[in-house]
Design an enzyme around this catalytic site. Structure first.
Site, PDB file in Angstrom:
ATOM      1  N   CYS A 196      73.853 -89.431 -49.777  1.00 35.68           N
ATOM      2  CA  CYS A 196      72.691 -88.912 -49.062  1.00 35.68           C
ATOM      3  C   CYS A 196      73.013 -88.237 -47.727  1.00 35.68           C
ATOM      4  CB  CYS A 196      71.671 -90.041 -48.890  1.00 35.68           C
ATOM      5  SG  CYS A 196      69.973 -89.459 -48.611  1.00 35.68           S
ATOM      6  N   GLU A 250      70.813 -92.955 -55.088  1.00 27.52           N
ATOM      7  CA  GLU A 250      71.163 -93.897 -54.028  1.00 27.52           C
ATOM      8  C   GLU A 250      70.298 -95.148 -54.136  1.00 27.52           C
ATOM      9  OE1 GLU A 250      71.396 -93.876 -49.107  1.00 27.52           O
ATOM     10  OE2 GLU A 250      70.030 -92.507 -50.140  1.00 27.52           O
ATOM     11  N   LYS A 302      78.953 -95.802 -47.605  1.00 23.05           N
ATOM     12  CA  LYS A 302      78.324 -94.673 -46.918  1.00 23.05           C
ATOM     13  C   LYS A 302      78.829 -94.563 -45.481  1.00 23.05           C
ATOM     14  CE  LYS A 302      73.640 -92.796 -46.189  1.00 23.05           C
ATOM     15  NZ  LYS A 302      72.198 -93.146 -46.337  1.00 23.05           N
TER      16      LYS A 302
END
Length: 261
Positions: free
Chosen positions: A148, A48, A114
């Site tokens: 994540c 990431e 995300k």
């Protein structure tokens, strides 16, 4: 089914430190890491925000850096004749995104923003969250890429589209690494997929320690790749294992039907 059972995907998980808010330095650094991969692989996975570290000051990154890094990924993908993926700080129409790009060997790409911005670090105050999943079709594998914190939310990761691989790129810190290990395994088991998590190592400028634990789990949750060091993990995924597991156990046929709003 015979063709499906002959499909393989050789992946390289690049687990390394990241230079703080230094896109040019990181492009050079990860370029060296990629050059060190001597085997022919199908997919290279970077962590990431691999070009900056997990910064909550995106205004420190020049707005052109996102496109420069994307172009670098395209050049590396074409050079290595493989796909490359990872997320970065990306500015578009006055909004910052934690955006993952999946770049194909021919330079074409797909992207995913995300969905779950990390409120504990204030990511939701700096970055606009995504609203759409991305399904990548590559080498006979259907791939869901995530970033994540998405890992903590099983509904968002749920295999409702018959995918073969869940892929998470991360900056997941050491104090909560046990959750990372447990959730990667759980996502593999509950979705009957391969599950890959690529984390970083080292300390960032905010003092957070990262101990890696990048891993690969098969559809039954067996870990077939793992590291706590600055290194690249290379493994080959076998589509036949996904197919045979599902044919034998058929758990996905009992999954709940739902709609995400």
């Amino acid at each position: 089914m015979s063709n499906q059972n002959n499909l393989h995907l050789k992946v390289a998980l690049v687990q390394s430190p990241i230079k703080w808010e230094d896109p040019q330095g990181n492009r050079s650094f990860f370029g060296q890491k990629i050059d060190q991969v001597k085997e022919k692989v199908d997919l290279i996975i970077l962590p990431e925000m691999f070009s900056t570290g997990f910064t909550m000051s995106p205004e420190n990154i020049h707005e052109k850096e996102g496109d420069i890094t994307l172009q670098w990924m395209q050049k590396m993908a074409q050079k290595r004749d493989c796909a490359i993926t990872g997320s970065m700080v990306y500015k578009e129409e006055n909004h910052y995104y934690n955006r993952l790009f999946f770049v194909f060997p021919n330079g074409h790409y797909e992207s995913y923003d995300k969905r779950h911005t990390f409120t504990l670090a204030g990511e939701h105050k700096k970055y606009t969250k995504g609203t759409k999943k991305c399904i990548v079709e590559y080498k006979g594998f259907r791939i869901y890429p995530f970033i994540c914190y998405d890992l903590r939310f099983p509904v968002w990761s749920r295999n409702t589209e018959d995918v073969d691989l869940l892929l998470y790129v991360a900056n997941w810190p050491a104090p909560r690494i046990n959750a990372w290990d447990a959730l990667l395994k759980a996502r593999a088991i509950e979705n009957m997929v391969y599950c890959i998590g690529v984390n970083r190592v080292g300390k960032d400028n905010e003092g957070h320690l990262y101990t890696g634990h990048s891993g690969i789990y098969d559809p039954l949750g067996q870990r077939i790749g793992f590291s706590e060091k600055d290194e690249t993990i290379i493994r080959t995924l076998d589509k036949a294992i996904v197919n045979k597991s599902r044919e034998k156990l058929r758990f996905l046929e009992d999954r709940d039907i739902f709609t995400i709003h």
